[in-house]
Write an enzyme that holds these catalytic residues in place. Structure first.
Site, PDB file in Angstrom:
ATOM      1  N   GLU A 397       1.971  10.505  18.549  1.00  0.00           N
ATOM      2  CA  GLU A 397       2.880   9.786  17.660  1.00  0.00           C
ATOM      3  C   GLU A 397       2.445   8.357  17.375  1.00  0.00           C
ATOM      4  O   GLU A 397       2.625   7.844  16.268  1.00  0.00           O
ATOM      5  CB  GLU A 397       4.296   9.780  18.244  1.00  0.00           C
ATOM      6  CG  GLU A 397       5.020  11.116  18.170  1.00  0.00           C
ATOM      7  CD  GLU A 397       4.685  12.067  19.290  1.00  0.00           C
ATOM      8  OE1 GLU A 397       5.215  13.192  19.311  1.00  0.00           O
ATOM      9  OE2 GLU A 397       3.879  11.682  20.169  1.00  0.00           O
ATOM     10  N   HIS A 464      15.702  16.107  23.862  1.00  0.00           N
ATOM     11  CA  HIS A 464      15.782  16.651  22.506  1.00  0.00           C
ATOM     12  C   HIS A 464      17.115  16.360  21.841  1.00  0.00           C
ATOM     13  O   HIS A 464      17.367  16.839  20.733  1.00  0.00           O
ATOM     14  CB  HIS A 464      15.568  18.174  22.524  1.00  0.00           C
ATOM     15  CG  HIS A 464      14.168  18.588  22.814  1.00  0.00           C
ATOM     16  ND1 HIS A 464      13.642  18.569  24.077  1.00  0.00           N
ATOM     17  CD2 HIS A 464      13.168  19.030  22.002  1.00  0.00           C
ATOM     18  CE1 HIS A 464      12.382  18.982  24.043  1.00  0.00           C
ATOM     19  NE2 HIS A 464      12.073  19.268  22.803  1.00  0.00           N
TER      20      HIS A 464
END
Length: 658
Positions: A397, A464
């Site tokens: 990322e 998540h």
């Protein structure tokens, strides 16, 4: 030291001498000014000039170079007026950062130089993005990015090399191996014999170069550049050199053995090249003296200009106005034709229509190409737009966000999809330190949208299900958007992509396939920074965003006797304080409803703003309702306890009774 002139003319050899001599003479002047207290800090590149000059001289003027602290030769080889460099170092207005950043922490599109930030690694990913843009343009251009041997331990280094290799990007990764990372010698930094060997793991061509031999540097880069024009690829270059001064002047060099200093002193790149030119009768003593006199005169005259320039006067309006690139909203009105679609469809439609509208728009993310993304939002995009614009990324990322910045620098728009908003933590540094600060620092836009699938209610657990908008609302320079409805999601995402400033766009996963709405079928925009008043009443103002808006609506439907203004913020930065104050002044009560854990969330800032601006209108304390101050858990019972949905009604009724 053996110099091979190859087929270089005398004019080229002398031009290289001028280029390598100039930064040396500037540095010698800087060391005098340091001792006189006229310069506050200096990162010396004495002994390393051949690398910066040789690399830059071999590239075209319109090819980007990304230097570091000790690469003065990059700036002088691009012929930046010296008075502007001196003004930059003194924090004067004629510099490149309006006194907001120091030394070489700046970039300039005019000279195609992109400076570093103190977090060294991200600029390697920026180079990837610039090179990707060049590859998309098919212009044959090469990008060179500098780093030190110490930075090769950073994750960004490995991420950037991996991306460049996988995408076959025309990047020259320049490692200046100068022996020490501040005071830490190389034997305490890595165990491989040569840093160039790291290229093997990435399937990347690599070279070891004498970094003190300007002709070896220049000839190699010239040849590599020529081959990269027809065969784009990344190349790792380890330049063996030495740092003859301290990390910066205040640190000194006492930690370096004297015999090592003596060994490298005889390898001085300027003096050795000078002796070579004299021996081959290319450089005369007379011409050398004349050249030194001219350069010293230019230095003195440029210093006089910089010294005569007044100190910067603080301007509050200018400081605040430069945080974001100015951007005027231009409304694109929706059509009358509508279709009932889900939240997830609205996001997908926006991306598709924006790709059609902006030919320079690129989307990057994990599994977003043929697979269509974790939530199938980009399903079918590759067939329509191709893999050059819908790009699968490795799991890295940080470098991907940095590459998005590089795309923006080189004329593209970029969207980065975080597979889950939780994963943005590994891309946090380039978002808050690179994207957020670039316009403020040197007026360079960051035309990047980071999409953030977030939120609980799906029993996905601590990694998540976070809704982490507060990580970014604190950071000046970022815009943060968090819609609750399909209509808003499409219009706001379209405008976020139009906006040249960095935008964090939060998309609640639980809303993706549970919320339907009639949405215009054509392209349209909605302005950032404008809240929506969903319900009107007189008893209380409910302020919410994301899934909490729907939870508030459920409560109001259940308690129909409550007369409330329900304000859906839609955008958290910029925040529609005007709408908030107007409603609170009318109702006299305010409750702020967020999904994020309570302490440190944006509800706290909104509460403080209301107390400061609307205190005399309040009939009760401002109330905040949010999730528990714990990580979000997995099992249903624990998640329900964590989320604020079960507590909101009680708090609302208590506020009304106050």
């Amino acid at each position: 030291m053996k110099f091979e002139r190859a087929n270089l003319t005398d004019d080229v050899l002398l031009d290289l001498y001028k280029k390598i001599l100039k930064p040396r003479l500037i540095e010698e002047k800087m060391l005098i000014l340091i001792r006189q207290g006229k310069v506050s800090k200096w990162f010396s590149g004495i002994g390393q000039e051949a690398i910066a000059v040789g690399v830059t001289a071999a590239l075209d003027q319109d090819e980007y170079v990304l230097p570091m602290h000790r690469n003065l030769g990059v700036f002088t080889s691009r012929n930046i007026p010296l008075h502007r460099l001196f003004s930059q170092w003194q924090g004067k207005a004629s510099g490149f950062t309006k006194g907001r950043d120091r030394s070489f922490h700046f970039g300039t599109q005019q000279y195609k130089i992109i400076g570093m930030i103190s977090h060294l690694g991200p600029q390697l990913g920026v180079a990837d993005g610039i090179a990707l843009a060049n590859k998309l343009k098919k212009n044959g251009k090469v990008t060179a990015v500098f780093t030190g041997e110490g930075s090769t331990s950073e994750g960004d280094f490995h991420e950037a090399l991996n991306i460049a290799s996988v995408w076959e990007l025309p990047v020259l990764f320049v490692i200046e191996n100068n022996g020490y990372g501040l005071s830490t010698p190389t034997n305490e930094q890595y165990r491989c014999e040569n840093l160039a060997d790291k290229g093997i793991g990435y399937g990347m061509e690599s070279h070891i170069v004498d970094g003190n031999n300007i002709l070896e540097v220049y000839n190699l880069i010239s040849n590599l550049k020529k081959s990269m024009e027809t065969k784009p690829r990344p190349i790792l270059l380890e330049f063996k050199t030495f740092r003859m001064r301290g990390h910066e002047e205040a640190s000194g060099t006492k930690y370096v053995p004297q015999e090592l200093m003596d060994e490298w002193a005889v390898k001085d790149p300027v003096e050795n090249y000078r002796q070579f030119l004299k021996a081959d009768k290319i450089l005369t003593e007379e011409f050398d003296d004349k050249l030194r006199t001219e350069i010293k005169k230019e230095i003195d005259e440029s210093l006089a200009i910089a010294n005569a320039e007044p100190e910067i006067q603080a301007s509050l309006s200018e400081e605040l106005n430069d945080v974001y690139k100015p951007f005027e909203y231009k409304e694109v009105t929706p059509s009358q034709e509508k279709e009932k679609i889900r939240f997830v469809d609205a996001i997908s439609n926006s991306l598709r229509e924006s790709l059609e509208r902006h030919n320079n728009l690129v989307i990057m993310g994990q599994d977003i190409a043929e697979y269509g993304g974790a939530f199938k939002i980009t399903d079918g995009f590759v067939a329509q737009f191709g893999k050059q614009r819908v790009i699968n990324t490795p799991i890295c990322e940080s470098a991907v966000v940095s590459a998005a910045m590089g795309l923006s620098i080189n004329g593209h728009k970029a969207i980065v999809e975080m597979q889950f908003a939780d994963f943005v933590s590994t891309g946090f540094n380039p978002i808050v330190n690179l994207l957020a600060k670039s316009h403020y620092r040197w007026l360079e836009k960051a035309d990047v949208v980071v999409r953030m699938p977030c939120g609980g209610g799906t029993q996905a657990g601590p990694f998540h299900s976070q809704t982490n908008e507060a990580w970014f609302t604190k950071t000046p320079g970022l815009k943060v958007v968090y819609p609750a409805f399909p209509y808003d999601a499409k219009g706001l995402l379209n405008e976020s992509i139009n906006d040249p400033n960095p935008v964090l766009f939060f998309e609640h996963k639980q809303l993706y396939r549970s919320i339907y709405q009639e949405v215009p079928t054509n392209y349209y925009t909605l302005p950032l920074g404008k809240a929506a008043l969903l319900k009107e009443g007189n008893d209380v103002t409910i302020i919410a965003f994301g899934a909490a808006v729907h939870w508030a609506l459920e409560t109001l439907d259940k308690k129909s006797s409550i007369s409330a203004d329900l304000l859906d913020l839609r955008t958290l930065q910029p925040l529609d304080t005007e709408a908030i104050y107007k409603s609170v002044k009318k109702t006299g009560r305010a409750i702020i409803y967020q999904e994020d854990s309570l302490f440190g969330g944006i509800a706290s800032d909104i509460s403080a703003l209301i107390m400061e601006e609307c205190f005399k209108y309040l009939d009760a304390p401002v109330k905040r309702v949010g999730s528990l101050d714990s990580p979000i858990p997995f099992t249903k019972a624990l998640e329900e306890q964590y989320l604020p949905k079960g507590r909101f009604e009680k708090e609302l009724l208590a506020l009304l009774k106050y």
